[in-house]
Design a protein around this motif. Sequence first.
Motif, PDB file in Angstrom:
ATOM      1  N   LEU A 282       0.786  -1.266   0.107  1.00 27.50           N
ATOM      2  CA  LEU A 282      -0.123   0.019  -0.162  1.00 27.50           C
ATOM      3  C   LEU A 282       0.894   1.318   0.130  1.00 27.50           C
ATOM      4  O   LEU A 282       0.643   2.196  -0.817  1.00 27.50           O
ATOM      5  N   TRP A 283       1.997   1.275   0.823  1.00 30.08           N
ATOM      6  CA  TRP A 283       2.828   2.361   0.983  1.00 30.08           C
ATOM      7  C   TRP A 283       3.455   2.631  -0.631  1.00 30.08           C
ATOM      8  O   TRP A 283       3.286   3.873  -1.152  1.00 30.08           O
ATOM      9  N   TYR A 284       3.852   1.620  -1.115  1.00 32.02           N
ATOM     10  CA  TYR A 284       4.411   1.824  -2.535  1.00 32.02           C
ATOM     11  C   TYR A 284       3.519   2.368  -3.654  1.00 32.02           C
ATOM     12  O   TYR A 284       3.823   3.111  -4.484  1.00 32.02           O
ATOM     13  N   ALA A 285       2.196   1.895  -3.624  1.00 32.28           N
ATOM     14  CA  ALA A 285       1.078   2.259  -4.479  1.00 32.28           C
ATOM     15  C   ALA A 285       0.879   3.699  -4.244  1.00 32.28           C
ATOM     16  O   ALA A 285       0.872   4.590  -5.104  1.00 32.28           O
ATOM     17  N   ILE A 286       0.553   3.963  -2.868  1.00 32.96           N
ATOM     18  CA  ILE A 286       0.264   5.384  -2.597  1.00 32.96           C
ATOM     19  C   ILE A 286       1.438   6.455  -3.109  1.00 32.96           C
ATOM     20  O   ILE A 286       1.169   7.495  -3.423  1.00 32.96           O
ATOM     21  N   ARG A 287       2.821   5.922  -2.764  1.00 32.85           N
ATOM     22  CA  ARG A 287       3.870   6.779  -3.276  1.00 32.85           C
ATOM     23  C   ARG A 287       4.010   7.216  -4.622  1.00 32.85           C
ATOM     24  O   ARG A 287       4.355   7.918  -5.127  1.00 32.85           O
ATOM     25  N   ARG A 288       4.024   6.002  -5.495  1.00 33.55           N
ATOM     26  CA  ARG A 288       3.845   5.901  -6.743  1.00 33.55           C
ATOM     27  C   ARG A 288       2.653   6.672  -7.540  1.00 33.55           C
ATOM     28  O   ARG A 288       2.804   7.574  -8.518  1.00 33.55           O
ATOM     29  N   LEU A 289       1.674   6.617  -6.999  1.00 34.22           N
ATOM     30  CA  LEU A 289       0.276   7.129  -7.522  1.00 34.22           C
ATOM     31  C   LEU A 289       0.158   8.702  -7.124  1.00 34.22           C
ATOM     32  O   LEU A 289      -0.144   9.579  -7.783  1.00 34.22           O
ATOM     33  N   GLY A 290       0.203   8.717  -5.678  1.00 32.63           N
ATOM     34  CA  GLY A 290      -0.190  10.183  -5.208  1.00 32.63           C
ATOM     35  C   GLY A 290      -1.669  10.413  -5.220  1.00 32.63           C
ATOM     36  O   GLY A 290      -2.286   9.717  -5.565  1.00 32.63           O
ATOM     37  N   LEU A 291      -1.936  11.590  -4.567  1.00 31.42           N
ATOM     38  CA  LEU A 291      -3.603  12.046  -4.739  1.00 31.42           C
ATOM     39  C   LEU A 291      -4.100  12.149  -6.142  1.00 31.42           C
ATOM     40  O   LEU A 291      -4.931  11.535  -6.533  1.00 31.42           O
ATOM     41  N   ALA A 292      -2.968  12.487  -7.208  1.00 26.70           N
ATOM     42  CA  ALA A 292      -3.402  12.936  -8.579  1.00 26.70           C
ATOM     43  C   ALA A 292      -3.482  11.384  -9.255  1.00 26.70           C
ATOM     44  O   ALA A 292      -4.536  11.295  -9.753  1.00 26.70           O
ATOM     45  N   GLY A 293      -2.673  10.622  -8.908  1.00 21.40           N
ATOM     46  CA  GLY A 293      -2.849   9.324  -9.587  1.00 21.40           C
ATOM     47  C   GLY A 293      -4.210   8.388  -9.054  1.00 21.40           C
ATOM     48  O   GLY A 293      -4.953   7.761  -9.901  1.00 21.40           O
ATOM     49  N   LEU A 294      -4.283   8.487  -7.919  1.00 19.78           N
ATOM     50  CA  LEU A 294      -5.563   8.042  -7.442  1.00 19.78           C
ATOM     51  C   LEU A 294      -6.928   8.592  -8.020  1.00 19.78           C
ATOM     52  O   LEU A 294      -7.908   8.039  -8.203  1.00 19.78           O
ATOM     53  N   LYS A 295      -6.777   9.735  -8.117  1.00 24.38           N
ATOM     54  CA  LYS A 295      -8.121  10.389  -8.748  1.00 24.38           C
ATOM     55  C   LYS A 295      -8.148  10.172 -10.063  1.00 24.38           C
ATOM     56  O   LYS A 295      -9.268   9.902 -10.431  1.00 24.38           O
ATOM     57  N   GLU A 296      -7.253  10.092 -10.652  1.00 24.25           N
ATOM     58  CA  GLU A 296      -7.010   9.606 -12.162  1.00 24.25           C
ATOM     59  C   GLU A 296      -7.633   8.248 -12.287  1.00 24.25           C
ATOM     60  O   GLU A 296      -8.261   7.964 -13.301  1.00 24.25           O
ATOM     61  N   ARG A 297      -7.208   7.395 -11.599  1.00 23.44           N
ATOM     62  CA  ARG A 297      -7.953   5.759 -11.399  1.00 23.44           C
ATOM     63  C   ARG A 297      -9.312   6.102 -11.268  1.00 23.44           C
ATOM     64  O   ARG A 297     -10.123   5.276 -11.847  1.00 23.44           O
ATOM     65  N   ALA A 298      -9.677   6.965 -10.289  1.00 21.86           N
ATOM     66  CA  ALA A 298     -11.444   7.009 -10.174  1.00 21.86           C
ATOM     67  C   ALA A 298     -11.890   7.539 -11.361  1.00 21.86           C
ATOM     68  O   ALA A 298     -13.102   7.348 -11.605  1.00 21.86           O
TER      69      ALA A 298
END
Length: 377
Positions: A282-298
């Motif tokens: 989870l740490w690795y995914a969050i660090r790679r994606l960040g808030l912008a990446g998570l929003k993009e997935r959504a």
Amino acid sequence: MMNANPLSAADTAQLEQLLLQIKHNTRNFLGYPVSKDFDYTPLMPFLAYPLNNLGDPFVASTYSVGSREMEKYVVEFFARLFRAPEDDWWGYVTNGGSEGNLYGLYLARELYPKGMVYYSEATHYSVQKNLHLLDMPSIVIRTQPNGEIDYDDLQNTIRMNRHMPVIILANIGTTMTEARDDVGRIKSILKELAIRHHYIHADGALSGSYSAFLDPRPAFDFQDGADSIAISGHKFIGSPIPCGVVVAKRSNRDRIARSVAYIGSMDTTITGSRNGHSPLFLWYAIRRLGLAGLKERAVHSLEMAAYTTSRLKEHDIPAWRNRDAITVVFPDPAPAIRRKWQLASEGGWSHIICMPNVHRQQIDQFISEMTTAAVEV
């Protein structure tokens, strides 16, 4: 490395066959909320070590082979995302959403031992089991046609039992239709009935992971009235191991904490030994994606859900979805289609969940096979 004989040819063949089967089945499933677009290859060296985050993630332990720092980062990330009180939050990485719900209910029971639990009939099947394990009395509330809790039934039922503390399990995305219960509206009902002693736990297994990126933002988090929130890590984010995160108020956690000399830490979680690899993923995914990446997935998932609904309707299939949901509901297709695409079904309805890994080509193929099978029947 321990001395061991190599696997026999038969055992090796069995493993190879299992891998082929898993690869094949992973390609086709559309009916379950599991992201599969992850690559944790850089973390493979950690599989050589027994990572165990036993005890409280925020309290050091005499067992130091773990990923505590990563776990604390993950919890803080979601505490901020869920607008938890600045100086009153805590949490840990769980084995999944069901454990997170168990923990929220456990805190509620310790806070209000004589409380009554209210949850809708669309609530995940594990909640009833959790209530049985905790020996907590409960009342099931009706749902609206879209799967959201019936607020009138909730208010009337609480009114009849207003002498008891109220514990509510709110669904932030039900299993079949991804309906969200409005925590703000629930909080208003409690205020209107002058219920002073209450606790709201939000089950956000899938939808809770991305609801903070929606506009308008649904009422589901701490500022809206939740006292604890549980999400799954292997769903929207993606992980090779089922996992989740529960965030609660530290002041409530303190009611159950006790020191354990054997591990040199605090006993504040459900399980003793806890998987130390999941926080790393989870740490690795969050660090790679960040808030912008998570929003993009959504955004991608929501666009795919809109596309899927539109394409199904083009073929006169009465598909629908809740507002800002990535779950598309439609009448059961042929059994062979349900089996191949691993569709979850209930009461004559099936659904597709447009996870971040789902793309138009996959949806087009599914609809083509589904409509062809319907014509052949």
